[in-house]
Design an enzyme around this catalytic site. Structure first.
Site, short mmCIF file in Angstrom:
data_model
loop_
_atom_site.label_atom_id
_atom_site.label_comp_id
_atom_site.label_asym_id
_atom_site.label_seq_id
_atom_site.Cartn_x
_atom_site.Cartn_y
_atom_site.Cartn_z
N SER A 62 0.79 -1.23 0.00
CA SER A 62 0.00 0.00 0.00
C SER A 62 0.82 1.27 0.00
O SER A 62 0.25 2.37 -0.12
CB SER A 62 -0.95 0.00 1.20
OG SER A 62 -1.98 -0.95 1.00
N GLN A 127 -12.36 -13.51 -1.93
CA GLN A 127 -11.65 -14.35 -0.97
C GLN A 127 -11.57 -15.81 -1.44
O GLN A 127 -10.57 -16.49 -1.18
CB GLN A 127 -12.34 -14.27 0.38
CG GLN A 127 -12.22 -12.91 1.04
CD GLN A 127 -13.02 -12.81 2.32
OE1 GLN A 127 -13.72 -13.75 2.71
NE2 GLN A 127 -12.93 -11.67 3.00
N TYR A 164 -10.20 2.49 6.15
CA TYR A 164 -9.31 2.08 5.07
C TYR A 164 -10.02 1.14 4.11
O TYR A 164 -10.64 0.16 4.52
CB TYR A 164 -8.10 1.36 5.68
CG TYR A 164 -6.89 1.26 4.79
CD1 TYR A 164 -5.99 2.31 4.71
CD2 TYR A 164 -6.64 0.11 4.05
CE1 TYR A 164 -4.86 2.22 3.92
CE2 TYR A 164 -5.51 0.01 3.26
CZ TYR A 164 -4.62 1.07 3.19
OH TYR A 164 -3.51 0.98 2.40
N SER A 165 -9.93 1.44 2.81
CA SER A 165 -10.56 0.60 1.80
C SER A 165 -9.75 0.68 0.51
O SER A 165 -9.61 1.76 -0.09
CB SER A 165 -12.00 1.04 1.54
OG SER A 165 -12.62 0.22 0.57
N ASN A 166 -9.23 -0.45 0.07
CA ASN A 166 -8.37 -0.46 -1.11
C ASN A 166 -9.08 -0.03 -2.39
O ASN A 166 -8.45 0.47 -3.31
CB ASN A 166 -7.78 -1.87 -1.29
CG ASN A 166 -6.74 -2.18 -0.25
OD1 ASN A 166 -5.61 -1.73 -0.33
ND2 ASN A 166 -7.12 -2.96 0.76
N GLY A 308 3.04 -0.87 3.93
CA GLY A 308 2.41 -1.74 2.95
C GLY A 308 2.62 -3.19 3.29
O GLY A 308 3.67 -3.57 3.82
#
Length: 356
Positions: A62, A127, A164-166, A308
């Protein structure tokens, strides 16, 4: 200035502690205007016992987000888009019918992790692909990842809090391409990597790591063993975490970040305008700006950071508030102990306080 010999021995003890706690290999570098010190511990490959090369390439996870945020803020400085542009302007129709408000979600919310869009990593279909090691070689498109995220309901109203969200940075990468007609990888390369002379930093398209590199070990609690996950299709991380770099290059990048060399003053100020982070697993006691975090030092003041983590590799990084000192740590085989996170933060705190 703190005695260099003392700092070297302190850093060596710290990386040794990370290996004793369960990491396979660790390399670390501290850079100041007076030079650099390095330390390493453990091995690059358990079969050969060879040490991790100091110039090893590793997946920075990240930390990619900071590179992407810089590219987008440069576009904002050029008036090609605005922080308060709604997503509907640049990605029309993308969120329609998914229960999200494309007018209320702004570019700022993506870079700041305040959009409320659910992370695609939480989707059961995503997943399922990663249920075994072979899943790491599956190729995803950005649209695939958006589909996983939008299948889940909004977590909160845009701008109301931080989480937090990718997917925020997958969308940011898509906006960069819509604005410029070029991919986020091309823009980051032209706007950040090449100007700083980061010769060993890449946004990869292939599952292989450039050499030299350590083996990427992932701890599998089911088998009580490390699995080799060095080969990985980076598409699942995309603009949220797919880049590769080295200690040397990341030291240059973070000192440039701390010195404000990559952005005009107005965009540096925007990037450093933070919201409170209420998740101690991310930035303990800290705050988050636009693609960058601020964490407190035990000796007073803050440092700037964005770590990250991907299967096989974990990266810690920091730059002092004045931009003079950077700390970069790369860990392979980090999943066996939860203590790795605490130890990495402790190294940063002790080093920056010693050099303050």
């Amino acid at each position: 200035m703190t005695d260099v010999g003392y700092l070297q021995s302190m850093l060596q003890c710290d990386v040794d502690a990370m290996v004793a706690d369960g990491a396979v290999g660790v390399i670390a570098q501290v850079c100041t205007d007076d030079g650099e010190i390095r330390a390493r511990s453990g091995v690059a490959d358990t079969a050969t016992g060879a040490p991790v090369p100091f110039d090893a390439h590793f997946r920075i996870g990240s930390n990619t987000k900071t590179f992407v945020a810089v590219a987008m803020l440069q576009l904002i400085a050029e008036a090609r888009l605005q922080l308060d542009d709604p997503l509907r302007r640049w990605l029309p129709g993308l969120l329609e019918g998914a229960g999200y408000d494309a007018e209320a979600i702004r570019v700022r919310h993506l870079l700041q992790h305040t959009s409320g869009i659910s992370d695609y990593l939480l989707d059961e279909r995503f997943q399922a692909v990663f249920a075994d090691v072979d899943g790491l070689l599956h190729h995803f498109t950005a649209d695939d990842l958006v589909g996983y995220a939008l299948a889940r309901p909004a977590v909160f109203k845009p701008g109301s809090r931080w989480e937090y969200s990718n997917i925020n940075y997958i969308l940011a990468g898509m906006i960069i391409e819509r604005v410029t007609g070029r991919t986020w990888e091309q823009q980051v390369t032209e706007r950040v990597i090449e100007p700083l002379g980061l010769r060993e930093t890449v946004a990869p398209q292939q599952p292989q790591l450039p050499g030299p590199h350590a083996v990427g070990y992932y701890w599998d609690p089911d088998t009580d063993a490390y699995l080799d996950v060095t080969l990985m299709d980076p598409s699942w991380a995309g603009a949220a975490g797919s880049m590769v770099s080295t200690l040397h290059d990341l030291g240059i990048f973070w000192r440039a970040m701390g010195s404000g060399l990559l952005l005009p003053p107005a965009q540096v100020a925007q990037m450093r305008t933070t919201v409170v982070v209420n998740d101690p697993t991310r930035i303990a006691g800290g705050a988050y700006g636009l693609g960058i975090g601020a964490a407190p030092l035990s000796c007073g003041g803050v440092y700037w950071t964005h770590g990250g983590s991907l299967p096989g590799f974990k990266t810690f990084n920091a730059v002092s508030d004045d931009g003079e000192t950077s700390v970069i740590i790369s860990v392979s085989g980090h999943g066996k102990s939860e203590g790795t996170q605490t130890l990495g933060r402790d190294i940063i705190d002790r080093t920056l306080c010693a050099l303050k």
